[in-house]
Design a protein around this motif. Structure first.
Motif, PDB file in Angstrom:
ATOM      1  N   ARG A  16       0.863  -1.188   0.000  1.00  0.00           N
ATOM      2  CA  ARG A  16       0.000   0.000   0.000  1.00  0.00           C
ATOM      3  C   ARG A  16       0.895   1.232   0.000  1.00  0.00           C
ATOM      4  O   ARG A  16       1.743   1.383   0.870  1.00  0.00           O
ATOM      5  N   VAL A  17       0.712   2.100  -0.995  1.00  0.00           N
ATOM      6  CA  VAL A  17       1.531   3.296  -1.089  1.00  0.00           C
ATOM      7  C   VAL A  17       0.654   4.534  -1.209  1.00  0.00           C
ATOM      8  O   VAL A  17      -0.473   4.474  -1.703  1.00  0.00           O
ATOM      9  N   GLU A  18       1.212   5.632  -0.775  1.00  0.00           N
ATOM     10  CA  GLU A  18       0.629   6.950  -0.986  1.00  0.00           C
ATOM     11  C   GLU A  18       1.818   7.874  -1.234  1.00  0.00           C
ATOM     12  O   GLU A  18       2.600   8.147  -0.329  1.00  0.00           O
ATOM     13  N   ILE A  19       1.962   8.282  -2.486  1.00  0.00           N
ATOM     14  CA  ILE A  19       3.123   9.074  -2.880  1.00  0.00           C
ATOM     15  C   ILE A  19       2.690  10.440  -3.399  1.00  0.00           C
ATOM     16  O   ILE A  19       1.564  10.618  -3.861  1.00  0.00           O
ATOM     17  N   VAL A  20       3.610  11.367  -3.325  1.00  0.00           N
ATOM     18  CA  VAL A  20       3.416  12.670  -3.956  1.00  0.00           C
ATOM     19  C   VAL A  20       4.484  12.809  -5.024  1.00  0.00           C
ATOM     20  O   VAL A  20       5.637  12.412  -4.823  1.00  0.00           O
ATOM     21  N   GLY A  21       4.083  13.293  -6.186  1.00  0.00           N
ATOM     22  CA  GLY A  21       5.028  13.447  -7.281  1.00  0.00           C
ATOM     23  C   GLY A  21       4.538  14.479  -8.272  1.00  0.00           C
ATOM     24  O   GLY A  21       3.440  15.015  -8.156  1.00  0.00           O
ATOM     25  N   ARG A  22       5.378  14.738  -9.234  1.00  0.00           N
ATOM     26  CA  ARG A  22       5.043  15.702 -10.280  1.00  0.00           C
ATOM     27  C   ARG A  22       4.863  14.936 -11.577  1.00  0.00           C
ATOM     28  O   ARG A  22       5.707  14.100 -11.926  1.00  0.00           O
ATOM     29  N   VAL A  23       3.756  15.201 -12.279  1.00  0.00           N
ATOM     30  CA  VAL A  23       3.543  14.568 -13.573  1.00  0.00           C
ATOM     31  C   VAL A  23       4.737  14.950 -14.444  1.00  0.00           C
ATOM     32  O   VAL A  23       5.103  16.119 -14.532  1.00  0.00           O
ATOM     33  N   ALA A  24       5.374  13.955 -15.028  1.00  0.00           N
ATOM     34  CA  ALA A  24       6.625  14.162 -15.756  1.00  0.00           C
ATOM     35  C   ALA A  24       6.507  15.283 -16.770  1.00  0.00           C
ATOM     36  O   ALA A  24       5.552  15.341 -17.541  1.00  0.00           O
ATOM     37  N   ALA A  25       7.486  16.162 -16.728  1.00  0.00           N
ATOM     38  CA  ALA A  25       7.540  17.291 -17.662  1.00  0.00           C
ATOM     39  C   ALA A  25       8.984  17.429 -18.126  1.00  0.00           C
ATOM     40  O   ALA A  25       9.574  18.488 -18.052  1.00  0.00           O
ATOM     41  N   SER A  26       9.546  16.309 -18.568  1.00  0.00           N
ATOM     42  CA  SER A  26      10.949  16.300 -18.973  1.00  0.00           C
ATOM     43  C   SER A  26      11.071  15.602 -20.314  1.00  0.00           C
ATOM     44  O   SER A  26      10.135  15.608 -21.105  1.00  0.00           O
ATOM     45  N   GLU A  27      12.215  14.972 -20.543  1.00  0.00           N
ATOM     46  CA  GLU A  27      12.407  14.281 -21.803  1.00  0.00           C
ATOM     47  C   GLU A  27      11.549  13.025 -21.912  1.00  0.00           C
ATOM     48  O   GLU A  27      11.397  12.446 -22.967  1.00  0.00           O
ATOM     49  N   PHE A  28      10.968  12.595 -20.800  1.00  0.00           N
ATOM     50  CA  PHE A  28      10.088  11.426 -20.806  1.00  0.00           C
ATOM     51  C   PHE A  28       8.675  11.861 -21.155  1.00  0.00           C
ATOM     52  O   PHE A  28       8.196  12.870 -20.663  1.00  0.00           O
ATOM     53  N   GLU A  29       8.006  11.100 -21.990  1.00  0.00           N
ATOM     54  CA  GLU A  29       6.607  11.369 -22.299  1.00  0.00           C
ATOM     55  C   GLU A  29       5.795  10.965 -21.070  1.00  0.00           C
ATOM     56  O   GLU A  29       5.892   9.847 -20.591  1.00  0.00           O
ATOM     57  N   ALA A  30       5.004  11.881 -20.556  1.00  0.00           N
ATOM     58  CA  ALA A  30       4.280  11.645 -19.313  1.00  0.00           C
ATOM     59  C   ALA A  30       3.110  10.682 -19.484  1.00  0.00           C
ATOM     60  O   ALA A  30       2.826   9.894 -18.594  1.00  0.00           O
ATOM     61  N   PHE A  31       2.440  10.737 -20.610  1.00  0.00           N
ATOM     62  CA  PHE A  31       1.193   9.994 -20.789  1.00  0.00           C
ATOM     63  C   PHE A  31       1.321   8.926 -21.857  1.00  0.00           C
ATOM     64  O   PHE A  31       2.026   9.095 -22.845  1.00  0.00           O
ATOM     65  N   THR A  32       0.576   7.824 -21.645  1.00  0.00           N
ATOM     66  CA  THR A  32       0.465   6.777 -22.647  1.00  0.00           C
ATOM     67  C   THR A  32      -0.834   7.041 -23.398  1.00  0.00           C
ATOM     68  O   THR A  32      -1.912   6.980 -22.787  1.00  0.00           O
ATOM     69  N   PRO A  33      -0.767   7.365 -24.679  1.00  0.00           N
ATOM     70  CA  PRO A  33      -1.990   7.695 -25.423  1.00  0.00           C
ATOM     71  C   PRO A  33      -3.035   6.584 -25.340  1.00  0.00           C
ATOM     72  O   PRO A  33      -2.727   5.403 -25.487  1.00  0.00           O
ATOM     73  N   GLY A  34      -4.275   6.984 -25.056  1.00  0.00           N
ATOM     74  CA  GLY A  34      -5.380   6.038 -25.019  1.00  0.00           C
ATOM     75  C   GLY A  34      -5.443   5.163 -23.785  1.00  0.00           C
ATOM     76  O   GLY A  34      -6.244   4.234 -23.726  1.00  0.00           O
ATOM     77  N   GLN A  35      -4.595   5.457 -22.786  1.00  0.00           N
ATOM     78  CA  GLN A  35      -4.623   4.651 -21.560  1.00  0.00           C
ATOM     79  C   GLN A  35      -4.588   5.553 -20.335  1.00  0.00           C
ATOM     80  O   GLN A  35      -4.014   6.640 -20.365  1.00  0.00           O
ATOM     81  N   ALA A  36      -5.181   5.067 -19.270  1.00  0.00           N
ATOM     82  CA  ALA A  36      -5.194   5.808 -18.005  1.00  0.00           C
ATOM     83  C   ALA A  36      -3.911   5.503 -17.244  1.00  0.00           C
ATOM     84  O   ALA A  36      -3.915   4.858 -16.197  1.00  0.00           O
ATOM     85  N   SER A  37      -2.793   5.942 -17.803  1.00  0.00           N
ATOM     86  CA  SER A  37      -1.502   5.746 -17.157  1.00  0.00           C
ATOM     87  C   SER A  37      -0.619   6.953 -17.446  1.00  0.00           C
ATOM     88  O   SER A  37      -0.760   7.611 -18.480  1.00  0.00           O
ATOM     89  N   PHE A  38       0.277   7.228 -16.499  1.00  0.00           N
ATOM     90  CA  PHE A  38       1.179   8.361 -16.651  1.00  0.00           C
ATOM     91  C   PHE A  38       2.377   8.182 -15.747  1.00  0.00           C
ATOM     92  O   PHE A  38       2.394   7.344 -14.857  1.00  0.00           O
ATOM     93  N   LEU A  39       3.390   8.981 -15.990  1.00  0.00           N
ATOM     94  CA  LEU A  39       4.649   8.915 -15.266  1.00  0.00           C
ATOM     95  C   LEU A  39       4.750  10.106 -14.322  1.00  0.00           C
ATOM     96  O   LEU A  39       4.445  11.229 -14.705  1.00  0.00           O
ATOM     97  N   VAL A  40       5.172   9.847 -13.082  1.00  0.00           N
ATOM     98  CA  VAL A  40       5.441  10.926 -12.131  1.00  0.00           C
ATOM     99  C   VAL A  40       6.894  10.836 -11.698  1.00  0.00           C
ATOM    100  O   VAL A  40       7.497   9.770 -11.704  1.00  0.00           O
TER     101      VAL A  40
END
Length: 131
Positions: A16-40
């Motif tokens: 069980r985790v509870e994390i705080v992070g920033r939605v990626a805004a770097s050289e990494f693509e933050a979102f996977t098109p068409g999916q409910a997933s993202f990078l923080v």
């Protein structure tokens, strides 16, 4: 919430985790098109004496630290554990650079050295601090 680094260290003992992070805004693509997933990414403290006109995107110290910052892949899944087929950016109204608190079940992918979180709660922090 904890940091991504702390959750990664403790996930073997408690998934069980509870994390705080920033939605990626770097050289990494933050979102996977068409999916409910993202990078923080880990929110890093300002500790090398920035002036008021500091631009982290062009600061070599900030860029190096951001590249090495812990990251987590967040996904919203259905009852069968399959990632929901809706773009997370549209579903959650989030953008790269937004601060989020994510609750869910975490698992460490040792090969990628990254925390993966099946989220059951995502809260977007507003600039005023309200969620």
């Amino acid at each position: 919430p904890t940091t991504i680094a702390e959750a990664t260290t403790n996930v073997a003992e408690n998934s069980r985790v509870e994390i705080v992070g920033r939605v990626a805004a770097s050289e990494f693509e933050a979102f996977t098109p068409g999916q409910a997933s993202f990078l923080v990414t880990e929110i890093l403290p300002d500790d090398h004496g920035h002036s008021s006109d500091h631009d982290a995107k062009n600061c070599p110290f900030c860029k190096r630290r951001a590249a090495k910052a812990p990251k987590a892949a967040v996904q919203l899944v259905d009852t069968e554990g399959v990632t929901i087929d809706i773009d997370a950016q549209e579903l959650l109204a989030i953008q790269p650079g937004d601060t989020v608190v994510v609750q869910g079940t975490g698992e460490l992918n040792a090969k990628l050295e990254m925390l993966f979180v099946n989220a059951n709660g995502i809260y977007v922090r507003t600039p005023s601090g309200n969620e």
